[in-house]
Design an enzyme around this catalytic site. Structure first.
Site, PDB file in Angstrom:
ATOM      1  N   GLY A  46       0.774  -1.414   0.055  1.00 56.64           N
ATOM      2  CA  GLY A  46      -0.028   0.006  -0.104  1.00 56.64           C
ATOM      3  C   GLY A  46       0.794   1.186   0.012  1.00 56.64           C
ATOM      4  N   GLU A  47       0.697   2.225   0.888  1.00 54.09           N
ATOM      5  CA  GLU A  47       1.340   3.303   0.790  1.00 54.09           C
ATOM      6  C   GLU A  47       1.963   3.418   2.234  1.00 54.09           C
ATOM      7  OE1 GLU A  47       3.436   6.540   0.894  1.00 54.09           O
ATOM      8  OE2 GLU A  47       2.728   5.838  -0.979  1.00 54.09           O
ATOM      9  N   SER A  48       3.276   3.360   2.486  1.00 55.97           N
ATOM     10  CA  SER A  48       4.016   3.305   3.642  1.00 55.97           C
ATOM     11  C   SER A  48       3.698   4.522   4.498  1.00 55.97           C
ATOM     12  CB  SER A  48       5.531   2.821   3.447  1.00 55.97           C
ATOM     13  OG  SER A  48       6.021   3.846   2.578  1.00 55.97           O
ATOM     14  N   CYS A  78       6.159  -5.254   0.448  1.00 59.44           N
ATOM     15  CA  CYS A  78       6.280  -3.835  -0.250  1.00 59.44           C
ATOM     16  C   CYS A  78       6.454  -2.814   0.917  1.00 59.44           C
ATOM     17  CB  CYS A  78       5.386  -3.954  -1.268  1.00 59.44           C
ATOM     18  SG  CYS A  78       5.631  -2.575  -2.565  1.00 59.44           S
ATOM     19  N   ARG A 105      13.146   2.978  -1.573  1.00 64.05           N
ATOM     20  CA  ARG A 105      11.777   3.116  -1.933  1.00 64.05           C
ATOM     21  C   ARG A 105      11.790   3.101  -3.302  1.00 64.05           C
ATOM     22  NH1 ARG A 105       8.102   6.077   1.953  1.00 64.05           N
ATOM     23  NH2 ARG A 105       7.255   6.590  -0.023  1.00 64.05           N
ATOM     24  N   ILE A 134       5.263  -4.313  -7.644  1.00 67.38           N
ATOM     25  CA  ILE A 134       4.623  -2.971  -8.074  1.00 67.38           C
ATOM     26  C   ILE A 134       5.274  -1.930  -7.475  1.00 67.38           C
ATOM     27  CG2 ILE A 134       2.348  -1.792  -8.329  1.00 67.38           C
ATOM     28  CD1 ILE A 134       1.101  -4.694  -7.976  1.00 67.38           C
ATOM     29  N   ARG A 135       5.887  -1.023  -8.114  1.00 72.61           N
ATOM     30  CA  ARG A 135       6.674   0.296  -7.755  1.00 72.61           C
ATOM     31  C   ARG A 135       7.420  -0.283  -6.450  1.00 72.61           C
ATOM     32  NH1 ARG A 135       2.482   3.938  -5.742  1.00 72.61           N
ATOM     33  NH2 ARG A 135       3.932   4.830  -4.510  1.00 72.61           N
ATOM     34  N   HIS A 170       4.560  -9.093  -4.003  1.00 74.45           N
ATOM     35  CA  HIS A 170       3.167  -9.227  -3.520  1.00 74.45           C
ATOM     36  C   HIS A 170       2.642 -10.507  -3.783  1.00 74.45           C
ATOM     37  CE1 HIS A 170       2.269  -4.702  -2.937  1.00 74.45           C
ATOM     38  NE2 HIS A 170       3.196  -4.519  -3.967  1.00 74.45           N
ATOM     39  N   GLU A 172       0.335 -11.956  -2.158  1.00 69.99           N
ATOM     40  CA  GLU A 172      -1.114 -12.012  -1.944  1.00 69.99           C
ATOM     41  C   GLU A 172      -1.880 -11.765  -3.447  1.00 69.99           C
ATOM     42  OE1 GLU A 172      -0.070  -7.529  -1.606  1.00 69.99           O
ATOM     43  OE2 GLU A 172       0.884  -9.420  -1.034  1.00 69.99           O
TER      44      GLU A 172
END
Length: 190
Positions: A46-48, A78, A105, A134-135, A170, A172
């Site tokens: 997600g967004e850390s 991630c 990052r 992903i990124r 990921h 998941e």
């Protein structure tokens, strides 16, 4: 066994499905009191920065650190890897700061640079495991007690230190539950 998933944002439902398919109870964790109810916790992608701010705002940051220090298994995927890292490369912000790794990052680039591959990770499975990036970040330094589990393109993308597991990718988002099974093993003392 109860496996928690930090439920502020990110790939919560996807982790939950894997945990439940493996016959374990998945608990979406949003409150400090829930930390006492679980056998381990997943920090999802997600967004850390957002997750770090919410850990602070909810008062969960310190109790969470204490649970990890006491040995509760934790797995960061991630953004979760970024939350766990003791140091971020070229970034002064540290969130939980628990795992002796330095993470870069968005190391592989932007969203359009996302990719997937398949590798065998002997510690986790004898068969190829699909990896979705992903990124994605990757690990640029590991402490002496950190075991590297996987490298892709000569970059560390999976590592373990005692009760802490971190992956750049990921699991998941794939149909493969090998990493979730591995983490459940960690939660049961393996």
């Amino acid at each position: 066994m109860k496996i928690g998933i930090l439920g502020f944002q990110g790939a919560v439902i996807e982790h939950q499905r894997h945990i439940e398919q493996l016959g374990q109870e998945a608990v979406v964790v949003r409150y400090t009191e829930q930390l006492a109810e679980i056998d381990g916790i997943i920090l999802p992608g997600g967004e850390s920065t957002t997750m770090g701010k919410l850990l602070n705002r909810t008062g969960m940051m310190e109790p969470f650190r204490e649970k990890i220090q006491q040995g509760m298994p934790v797995w960061g995927t991630c953004a979760g890897m970024i939350l766990l890292a003791k140091e971020l490369d070229q970034d002064p912000v540290v969130h939980l700061g628990m795992m002796d790794i330095t993470v870069r990052r968005n190391a592989y680039g932007t969203q359009i640079d996302s990719f997937d591959t398949q590798v065998v990770i002997p510690e986790v499975s004898d068969e190829q495991i699909p990896l979705v990036f992903i990124r994605a970040p990757y690990i640029v330094r590991t402490g002496e007690r950190v075991k590297v589990l996987c490298e892709v393109e000569r970059h560390v993308v999976a590592a373990r230190e005692k009760n802490m597991l971190a992956t750049s990718f990921h699991p998941e988002l794939t149909g493969n539950a090998a990493f979730h099974q591995y983490f459940i093993g960690m939660c049961s003392g393996k």
